[in-house]
Structures are given as C-alpha cells and as structure tokens.
Motif scaffolding. Structure first.
Motif, PDB file in Angstrom:
ATOM      1  N   LEU A 164     -67.495 -21.164 -68.726  1.00 44.96           N
ATOM      2  CA  LEU A 164     -68.540 -20.639 -69.616  1.00 44.96           C
ATOM      3  C   LEU A 164     -69.078 -21.675 -70.603  1.00 44.96           C
ATOM      4  N   LEU A 165     -68.286 -22.665 -70.972  1.00 44.93           N
ATOM      5  CA  LEU A 165     -68.806 -23.696 -71.877  1.00 44.93           C
ATOM      6  C   LEU A 165     -69.875 -24.527 -71.183  1.00 44.93           C
ATOM      7  N   GLU A 166     -69.642 -24.875 -69.928  1.00 47.30           N
ATOM      8  CA  GLU A 166     -70.654 -25.604 -69.159  1.00 47.30           C
ATOM      9  C   GLU A 166     -71.882 -24.721 -68.946  1.00 47.30           C
ATOM     10  N   ASN A 167     -71.658 -23.436 -68.695  1.00 39.68           N
ATOM     11  CA  ASN A 167     -72.778 -22.500 -68.552  1.00 39.68           C
ATOM     12  C   ASN A 167     -73.615 -22.467 -69.831  1.00 39.68           C
ATOM     13  N   ALA A 168     -72.947 -22.417 -70.970  1.00 42.90           N
ATOM     14  CA  ALA A 168     -73.674 -22.388 -72.250  1.00 42.90           C
ATOM     15  C   ALA A 168     -74.463 -23.676 -72.461  1.00 42.90           C
ATOM     16  N   ARG A 169     -73.870 -24.820 -72.112  1.00 42.38           N
ATOM     17  CA  ARG A 169     -74.580 -26.097 -72.251  1.00 42.38           C
ATOM     18  C   ARG A 169     -75.797 -26.134 -71.343  1.00 42.38           C
ATOM     19  N   ARG A 170     -75.609 -25.773 -70.075  1.00 38.79           N
ATOM     20  CA  ARG A 170     -76.695 -25.806 -69.090  1.00 38.79           C
ATOM     21  C   ARG A 170     -77.821 -24.825 -69.473  1.00 38.79           C
ATOM     22  N   THR A 171     -77.432 -23.615 -69.844  1.00 38.68           N
ATOM     23  CA  THR A 171     -78.429 -22.607 -70.218  1.00 38.68           C
ATOM     24  C   THR A 171     -79.137 -23.006 -71.505  1.00 38.68           C
ATOM     25  N   GLY A 172     -78.394 -23.568 -72.453  1.00 37.44           N
ATOM     26  CA  GLY A 172     -79.005 -24.033 -73.705  1.00 37.44           C
ATOM     27  C   GLY A 172     -80.022 -25.128 -73.467  1.00 37.44           C
ATOM     28  N   THR A 186     -71.876 -15.850 -71.652  1.00 37.45           N
ATOM     29  CA  THR A 186     -72.248 -15.447 -70.292  1.00 37.45           C
ATOM     30  C   THR A 186     -73.757 -15.434 -70.071  1.00 37.45           C
ATOM     31  N   PHE A 187     -74.524 -15.742 -71.091  1.00 39.77           N
ATOM     32  CA  PHE A 187     -75.988 -15.822 -71.025  1.00 39.77           C
ATOM     33  C   PHE A 187     -76.355 -16.932 -70.050  1.00 39.77           C
ATOM     34  N   GLU A 188     -77.180 -16.601 -69.037  1.00 35.91           N
ATOM     35  CA  GLU A 188     -77.529 -17.568 -68.002  1.00 35.91           C
ATOM     36  C   GLU A 188     -79.026 -17.854 -68.007  1.00 35.91           C
ATOM     37  N   THR A 189     -79.438 -18.791 -67.160  1.00 32.93           N
ATOM     38  CA  THR A 189     -80.846 -19.218 -67.166  1.00 32.93           C
ATOM     39  C   THR A 189     -81.798 -18.062 -66.892  1.00 32.93           C
ATOM     40  N   GLN A 190     -81.425 -17.109 -66.034  1.00 32.79           N
ATOM     41  CA  GLN A 190     -82.327 -15.979 -65.784  1.00 32.79           C
ATOM     42  C   GLN A 190     -82.487 -15.119 -67.031  1.00 32.79           C
ATOM     43  N   HIS A 191     -81.443 -15.029 -67.860  1.00 39.34           N
ATOM     44  CA  HIS A 191     -81.555 -14.302 -69.127  1.00 39.34           C
ATOM     45  C   HIS A 191     -82.448 -15.078 -70.095  1.00 39.34           C
ATOM     46  N   ALA A 192     -82.280 -16.401 -70.098  1.00 39.88           N
ATOM     47  CA  ALA A 192     -83.119 -17.247 -70.949  1.00 39.88           C
ATOM     48  C   ALA A 192     -84.587 -17.097 -70.553  1.00 39.88           C
ATOM     49  N   ASP A 193     -84.858 -17.009 -69.253  1.00 43.53           N
ATOM     50  CA  ASP A 193     -86.236 -16.831 -68.787  1.00 43.53           C
ATOM     51  C   ASP A 193     -86.821 -15.506 -69.261  1.00 43.53           C
ATOM     52  N   LEU A 194     -86.008 -14.441 -69.263  1.00 43.48           N
ATOM     53  CA  LEU A 194     -86.472 -13.146 -69.787  1.00 43.48           C
ATOM     54  C   LEU A 194     -86.777 -13.253 -71.279  1.00 43.48           C
ATOM     55  N   LEU A 195     -85.905 -13.932 -72.016  1.00 44.19           N
ATOM     56  CA  LEU A 195     -86.129 -14.146 -73.444  1.00 44.19           C
ATOM     57  C   LEU A 195     -87.429 -14.906 -73.667  1.00 44.19           C
ATOM     58  N   LEU A 196     -87.623 -15.971 -72.901  1.00 42.30           N
ATOM     59  CA  LEU A 196     -88.826 -16.795 -73.063  1.00 42.30           C
ATOM     60  C   LEU A 196     -90.091 -16.044 -72.690  1.00 42.30           C
ATOM     61  N   GLU A 197     -90.011 -15.211 -71.657  1.00 42.75           N
ATOM     62  CA  GLU A 197     -91.173 -14.401 -71.273  1.00 42.75           C
ATOM     63  C   GLU A 197     -91.545 -13.445 -72.404  1.00 42.75           C
ATOM     64  N   ALA A 198     -90.533 -12.803 -72.989  1.00 42.69           N
ATOM     65  CA  ALA A 198     -90.787 -11.900 -74.123  1.00 42.69           C
ATOM     66  C   ALA A 198     -91.342 -12.672 -75.311  1.00 42.69           C
TER      67      ALA A 198
END
Length: 175
Positions: A70-78, A154-166
């Motif tokens: 999850l730390l790598e996931n957070a770095r990548r998604t961030g 657990t926030f992933e790139t697809q969640h980030a994309d939803l945030l950015l779209e909003a």
C-alpha cells in the motif's frame, strides 16, 4: 511522515488513529538511546500499554500494508494525482497521502480576483461542488483557501481519476 520530507531526525515520534484501522491504538517510536536513558531514570507503567487486542489490530494493519504494497500504491497514485492535477491547477502541494491544491493560485477558481489574495469563497464553492458530485474534500489553511484531499492508502489511480473528473466539472461550473 512529514519529518522525513524535511530531513529531520526526531527524538520521538507519536502515532495514532490509523494504526488500528478504527480500533483505538497508538504508539511512540524513539531512537534506542532515548528509550535507554528514559528507562534508567524512570520506572514506567501503563495499564493501557500492550493491550493484546489493540496490538493484534495494529499488527493486522501493518501486515495488510506490507502484503498489499500500500505504500507503493500511495506513492504511485499520488504521483498520478499530482501530474493530472497540474492540468487544472497552477500550484499543488503534496505529501504522502495529503494533497493540497492552493485555491489562491488556481486561476480556474476565480477568473477575476486580485493576484495573491485569499480564495476562501472559491475553496468553499469547490468543496460544496465536489460534495454534490459524491467526492468529499475539505478546506484548510489560514484563510480556508487550501483544498485538503485525505485519501486512504487503498486509494488507486481510478479513484484519483474520479476525483479529478469531479474537480474539473466543479471548476467549470458557474456560480
């Protein structure tokens, strides 16, 4: 942790809330020499320390963080969020799982405004617009003009994309 970003080596680090994923647990970490000096000078006892249920909850959280990377996931998604946000915002401040686009520098928020002035009303408008779109963010800062995005590990790139779209829809929205 913030001290790592600034290259500081603290004597003590306290941790809490997320350690037990909702179960009450906290910890103190220190360099060995700090604890050794404390142990020589004080006898310490705590009826709350070492609760087996709390320790099991904290260990389970640590195990999931490690096993699911999850730390790598957070770095990548961030990084994904940071790159994508730069399309809409002129300044973004990011640390670990906190991202704070500063509304006072985002020209999309208020096309007519004296440069450098606080954008509290614009931030409030964005927070409310995001909420209407099902995305919860907050505002912070001295003038309440900084958006605060606090996502879970657990926030992933697809969640980030939803945030950015909003966010993009909200920024395009007229009052």
């Amino acid at each position: 942790m913030g001290f790592q970003r600034h290259g500081v080596v603290p004597d003590l680090v306290t941790m809490g809330k997320p350690m037990g994923n909702g179960h009450p647990v906290a910890a103190v970490a220190a360099r060995p020499e700090v604890f050794a000096r404390f142990a020589k000078r004080r006898h310490y006892f705590n009826t709350y320390g070492g609760n087996s249920v709390s320790c099991a909850a904290a260990l389970a959280v640590l195990r999931v963080i490690r096993e699911e990377n999850l730390l790598e996931n957070a770095r990548r998604t961030g990084e994904h969020l940071k790159r994508a946000c730069r399309r809409s915002l002129s300044e973004i401040r990011r640390s670990a799982k906190y991202a704070a686009p500063d509304c006072s520098w985002a020209s999309s928020f208020a096309p007519i405004r004296r440069a450098g002035s606080p954008a509290s009303a614009e931030a409030k408008r964005v927070v409310n617009g995001m909420c209407r779109r099902g995305v919860l963010v907050g505002s912070t800062g001295r003038h309440g003009d900084v958006l605060k995005i606090r996502s879970p590990l657990t926030f992933e790139t697809q969640h980030a994309d939803l945030l950015l779209e909003a966010l993009e829809q909200t920024l395009k929205e007229k009052d």
